[in-house]
Design an enzyme around this catalytic site. Sequence first.
Site, PDB file in Angstrom:
ATOM      1  N   ASN A   1      22.503  -3.405 -10.114  1.00 26.28           N
ATOM      2  CA  ASN A   1      21.584  -2.616  -9.307  1.00 26.28           C
ATOM      3  C   ASN A   1      22.399  -1.932  -8.216  1.00 26.28           C
ATOM      4  OD1 ASN A   1      19.627  -1.714  -7.415  1.00 26.28           O
ATOM      5  ND2 ASN A   1      18.201  -3.280  -8.111  1.00 26.28           N
TER       6      ASN A   1
ATOM      7  N   HIS B   1      12.925  -1.439 -16.821  1.00 26.00           N
ATOM      8  CA  HIS B   1      14.134  -2.207 -16.489  1.00 26.00           C
ATOM      9  C   HIS B   1      13.713  -3.575 -15.967  1.00 26.00           C
ATOM     10  CE1 HIS B   1      12.953   0.174 -12.969  1.00 26.00           C
ATOM     11  NE2 HIS B   1      13.466  -0.777 -12.205  1.00 26.00           N
TER      12      HIS B   1
ATOM     13  N   HIS C   1      14.761  -6.889 -13.829  1.00 27.68           N
ATOM     14  CA  HIS C   1      15.644  -7.363 -12.759  1.00 27.68           C
ATOM     15  C   HIS C   1      16.038  -8.812 -12.992  1.00 27.68           C
ATOM     16  CE1 HIS C   1      14.971  -3.985  -9.902  1.00 27.68           C
ATOM     17  NE2 HIS C   1      13.837  -3.885 -10.588  1.00 27.68           N
TER      18      HIS C   1
END
Length: 185
Positions: A74, A144, A146
């Site tokens: 990230n 996406h 995490h």
Amino acid sequence: MQRETRDDGEGRQVRGPDGLQRLWTPHRMAYIKGENKPHGSGPDDGCPFCRAPQLSDPEGLVLARGKTAFALLNLYPYNSGHLMVCPYRHVADYTELNEDETAEIAALTQAGITALRSAYGAQGFNVGMNLGEAAGAGIAAHLHQHVVPRWGGDTNFMPIVGQTKVLPQLLGQTREQLVAHWPKS
């Protein structure tokens, strides 16, 4: 009594008139201003998750590549090692994934957890997806997942009092360390 400010030799103020030290995180301004955020919902509208796999792994912060999905760091992490797993295909919703994509996202998530435990001794993880803007997705058009490593006591006074997150390592260093610990398939 006011204290004088001083320069750290590189043009940064180290101590303010109130005597407090300052932590400067100018890279966060890009996130606050929405730089690098897509200007539309299509894959050609500046999607960083479509762009990253086209770059070299270090430049795109890519950790691992599969056939249908990939893992990357990230750019604006909550903790050191905060990674994401994305399908290559530009889809917004989990229900749009095919079986191969679903399986590979799961396998890359497991590999990421293994690498984070090995590289950093992570004691726990927050794993999840924010589907849609209403759910908090910063980039809602490209799904996406995490994977945020956690440690006992990793929430300290800095985020609470100073609205500042302290990350002890640069992203390039984090990428190198995780790649070195990524399970071989």
